[in-house]
Design a protein around this motif. Structure first.
Motif, short mmCIF file in Angstrom:
data_model
loop_
_atom_site.label_atom_id
_atom_site.label_comp_id
_atom_site.label_asym_id
_atom_site.label_seq_id
_atom_site.Cartn_x
_atom_site.Cartn_y
_atom_site.Cartn_z
N HIS A 1 10.44 39.66 -46.47
CA HIS A 1 9.94 38.29 -46.38
C HIS A 1 10.90 37.39 -45.63
O HIS A 1 10.58 36.23 -45.37
N ARG A 2 12.09 37.88 -45.31
CA ARG A 2 13.06 37.08 -44.59
C ARG A 2 12.82 37.17 -43.09
O ARG A 2 12.41 38.21 -42.57
N ALA A 3 13.08 36.04 -42.42
CA ALA A 3 12.95 36.04 -40.96
C ALA A 3 14.04 36.91 -40.34
O ALA A 3 15.04 37.24 -40.98
N ALA A 4 13.82 37.30 -39.09
CA ALA A 4 14.77 38.18 -38.41
C ALA A 4 15.30 37.51 -37.15
O ALA A 4 14.54 36.90 -36.40
N TRP A 5 16.62 37.60 -36.94
CA TRP A 5 17.26 37.15 -35.71
C TRP A 5 17.77 38.39 -34.98
O TRP A 5 18.25 39.34 -35.59
N THR A 6 17.67 38.36 -33.67
CA THR A 6 18.16 39.48 -32.87
C THR A 6 19.45 39.08 -32.17
O THR A 6 19.64 37.92 -31.80
N ILE A 7 20.33 40.06 -32.01
CA ILE A 7 21.63 39.81 -31.39
C ILE A 7 22.01 41.04 -30.58
O ILE A 7 21.68 42.17 -30.95
N ALA A 8 22.67 40.82 -29.47
CA ALA A 8 23.11 41.93 -28.63
C ALA A 8 24.15 42.77 -29.35
O ALA A 8 25.03 42.22 -30.03
N PRO A 9 24.06 44.09 -29.26
CA PRO A 9 25.04 44.94 -29.96
C PRO A 9 26.48 44.64 -29.55
O PRO A 9 27.38 44.70 -30.39
N GLU A 10 26.69 44.33 -28.28
CA GLU A 10 28.05 44.05 -27.82
C GLU A 10 28.60 42.78 -28.46
O GLU A 10 29.76 42.73 -28.88
N LEU A 11 27.74 41.74 -28.54
CA LEU A 11 28.19 40.51 -29.18
C LEU A 11 28.42 40.73 -30.67
O LEU A 11 29.39 40.18 -31.24
N ALA A 12 27.56 41.52 -31.31
CA ALA A 12 27.75 41.81 -32.73
C ALA A 12 29.08 42.52 -32.97
O ALA A 12 29.83 42.18 -33.89
N ALA B 1 15.92 32.73 -48.18
CA ALA B 1 15.78 32.02 -46.91
C ALA B 1 16.69 32.57 -45.81
O ALA B 1 16.44 32.34 -44.63
N ALA B 2 17.76 33.28 -46.19
CA ALA B 2 18.71 33.75 -45.19
C ALA B 2 18.03 34.75 -44.24
O ALA B 2 17.38 35.70 -44.70
N PRO B 3 18.15 34.57 -42.95
CA PRO B 3 17.52 35.51 -42.01
C PRO B 3 18.27 36.84 -41.95
O PRO B 3 19.46 36.91 -42.25
N ARG B 4 17.57 37.88 -41.56
CA ARG B 4 18.18 39.17 -41.33
C ARG B 4 18.60 39.28 -39.87
O ARG B 4 18.01 38.68 -39.00
N MET B 5 19.62 40.06 -39.62
CA MET B 5 20.11 40.26 -38.27
C MET B 5 19.63 41.63 -37.77
O MET B 5 19.75 42.64 -38.47
N GLU B 6 19.06 41.63 -36.59
CA GLU B 6 18.62 42.87 -35.95
C GLU B 6 19.33 43.03 -34.61
O GLU B 6 19.49 42.06 -33.88
N LEU B 7 19.79 44.23 -34.33
CA LEU B 7 20.46 44.51 -33.06
C LEU B 7 19.41 44.82 -31.99
O LEU B 7 18.45 45.54 -32.23
N MET B 8 19.63 44.25 -30.82
CA MET B 8 18.71 44.49 -29.70
C MET B 8 18.73 45.96 -29.31
O MET B 8 19.77 46.61 -29.30
N ARG B 9 17.56 46.47 -28.97
CA ARG B 9 17.46 47.85 -28.49
C ARG B 9 16.67 47.85 -27.19
O ARG B 9 15.67 47.14 -27.06
N GLU B 10 17.16 48.65 -26.27
CA GLU B 10 16.45 48.75 -25.00
C GLU B 10 15.20 49.61 -25.20
O GLU B 10 15.27 50.73 -25.72
N THR B 11 14.05 49.08 -24.83
CA THR B 11 12.78 49.80 -24.98
C THR B 11 12.21 50.12 -23.62
O THR B 11 12.33 49.35 -22.67
N ALA B 12 11.58 51.26 -23.54
CA ALA B 12 10.95 51.66 -22.28
C ALA B 12 9.70 50.84 -22.06
O ALA B 12 9.04 50.43 -23.02
N PRO B 13 9.29 50.54 -20.84
CA PRO B 13 8.08 49.79 -20.59
C PRO B 13 6.85 50.54 -21.10
O PRO B 13 6.82 51.77 -21.09
N SER B 14 5.81 49.79 -21.54
CA SER B 14 4.60 50.39 -22.09
C SER B 14 3.88 51.23 -21.05
O SER B 14 3.31 52.27 -21.36
N HIS B 15 3.88 50.79 -19.77
CA HIS B 15 3.18 51.51 -18.71
C HIS B 15 4.15 51.73 -17.56
O HIS B 15 4.21 50.96 -16.60
N PRO B 16 4.98 52.75 -17.60
CA PRO B 16 5.95 52.97 -16.52
C PRO B 16 5.24 53.26 -15.21
O PRO B 16 4.20 53.91 -15.18
#
Length: 450
Positions: free
Chosen positions: A98-109, A328-343
């Motif tokens: 139920h907590r919101a999620a924030w994304t952060i670059a792995p290098e910055l984390a 109320a505290a948001p969760r932290m998620e690390l950014m992940r590189e995803t492949a395009p849906s239609h390469p």
């Protein structure tokens, strides 16, 4: 490594939010005179502990049925667009969803965690130096059995009274607590004032303040980046002194007389060459809080206007605030590189190789940064140990040859050289870590990473 980094960031966010909420509640609640000084210190300690351990304590919401948690998580998923693939929509919300999620670059984390741990190591090294200084003070002091016999009713059983050349008064020692008094003050202190000082320091020992102080200073070192926790710690220090004053004044017999004796003892304090770092781990009062302490002693409200339920109400408010902050505290998620849906066929192997090469270069820069910080930390710790050893040898030499004269001046010279050496060590440590950070950020920017 990814999971531990994310967990630490989640913990830091929730810790900061809980600190802000409970500090705001206490700022309002502790202005009420209906709460006795001893209860104020207890509430501050509870709030401080809640800010530190609250993020790792399971909340009652984690035990809610899945249907309720799923409904609570709908607010976090309302931002999904109509064309969101069905497999990306959670069918059942797990605990904490139920907590919101924030994304952060792995290098910055990784950089944030490295800075956090580097600062914590630095602060813990200084805390270790304070512990060694406290042990050194006890080692060079002399026991005063005559004072122990004369004031046995004011001192807990098994607690020694020791005379130091220039340190005190303070309660010191965790395993074998002792009351340390400056020898020069003792010679000019009348019996009533001495009794007031002993009652105050004995109150620290009876309350278990020395163990609490060690845990508090350790938490402040670990969370050096949280100014709210430092303010709560300073408020707890003052509340602890006031609570001991109030308890000692009752044992003394009269609050006004105790305040007069306390002021008399402070007037007879010897001029200290400099604040000793050992005071961080000793229950020693600060002169900056003297006005608040005297006011609390002489203007205690009668028990009739105190509300017995007030501390319980404030404690309930703190528990509610902890629960709300955890939800109320948001969760932290690390950014992940995803492949395009239609390469498309336009994606060339050269671009993939370039991206992989940039990632490897960034990983190498990150490893180099971590090694540089670790090496600087080790060098800083070893330097502090060498400085501490030299400082101890200098003080012991002065103690052995104290009849040569100029005792205070020689101590001041040793302490000045000690301060200069520690300041240089700290400056060198900060300069090395800052340079390593600059090199890492420059490499990150050259590779096109944000």
């Amino acid at each position: 490594m990814t999971e531990s980094t994310r967990w630490l960031l989640d913990y830091a966010i929730e810790h900061l939010l809980i600190s802000l909420v409970v500090a705001s509640i206490l700022f309002v609640a502790l202005r009420l005179r209906a709460i006795a000084p001893e209860k104020r210190a207890g509430l501050l300690l509870a709030a401080f502990a809640l800010a530190v351990v609250g993020p790792i304590v399971p909340t009652p919401t984690d035990a809610w049925p899945d249907s309720i948690r799923a409904a609570a998580s709908m607010s976090a998923t309302t931002g999904l667009s109509a064309d969101t693939p069905p497999h990306q929509t959670p069918a059942l919300a797990p605990a904490g969803a139920h907590r919101a999620a924030w994304t952060i670059a792995p290098e910055l984390a990784a950089l944030l965690i490295a800075l956090w741990l580097g600062g914590a190591v630095w602060r813990l090294a200084r805390l270790t130096a304070a512990h060694r200084a406290a042990r050194r003070i006890v080692a060079v002091s002399q026991r005063a059995p005559a004072i122990e016999r004369a004031h046995r009713d004011a001192i807990p059983a098994g607690v020694e009274v020791r005379l130091s050349p220039a340190f005190g008064p303070a309660a010191i020692g965790l395993v074998r607590p002792a009351i340390v008094l400056p020898a020069s003050m003792l010679a000019a202190l009348p019996a009533p004032s001495l009794r007031a000082v002993l009652l105050h320091e004995a109150s620290h020992i009876r309350r278990g303040d020395l163990a609490v102080l060690l845990l508090q200073r350790t938490a402040e070192a670990l969370f050096w980046w949280n100014p709210v926790l430092r303010r709560m710690g300073a408020a707890l220090d003052m509340a602890r002194e006031i609570a001991c004053d109030v308890g000692a004044s009752r044992a003394y017999g009269c609050g006004i007389d105790y305040a007069d004796a306390l002021l008399d003892s402070i007037e007879r304090l010897p001029p200290a060459p400099r604040p000793d770092r050992a005071q961080r781990l000793c229950a020693a009062a600060s002169l900056s809080t003297l006005e608040q302490r005297i006011d609390a002693i002489v203007s205690q409200p009668p028990a009739s206007i105190r509300i017995a339920a007030a501390p319980a109400l404030v404690a309930g408010a703190l528990a509610t605030a902890w629960l709300a902050a955890g939800m109320a505290a948001p969760r932290m998620e690390l950014m992940r590189e995803t492949a395009p849906s239609h390469p498309t066929a336009a994606a060339s192997g050269a671009e993939t190789a370039l991206s992989q090469s940039a990632q490897e270069a960034l990983a190498a820069a990150q490893d180099e940064y971590s090694r540089a910080v670790q090496l600087a930390q080790d060098r800083y710790t070893n330097t502090l140990q060498s400085i501490e050893s030299a400082h101890t040898r200098g003080l012991e030499a002065i103690e052995r040859d104290w009849q040569s004269g100029h005792y205070e001046q020689r101590i001041a010279d040793v302490n000045r050289r000690y301060d200069q050496a520690t300041s240089k060590a700290e400056s060198d440590y900060l300069a090395v870590t800052k340079a390593a950070e600059s090199r890492y950020l420059a490499t990150q920017a050259s590779l096109g990473y944000p």
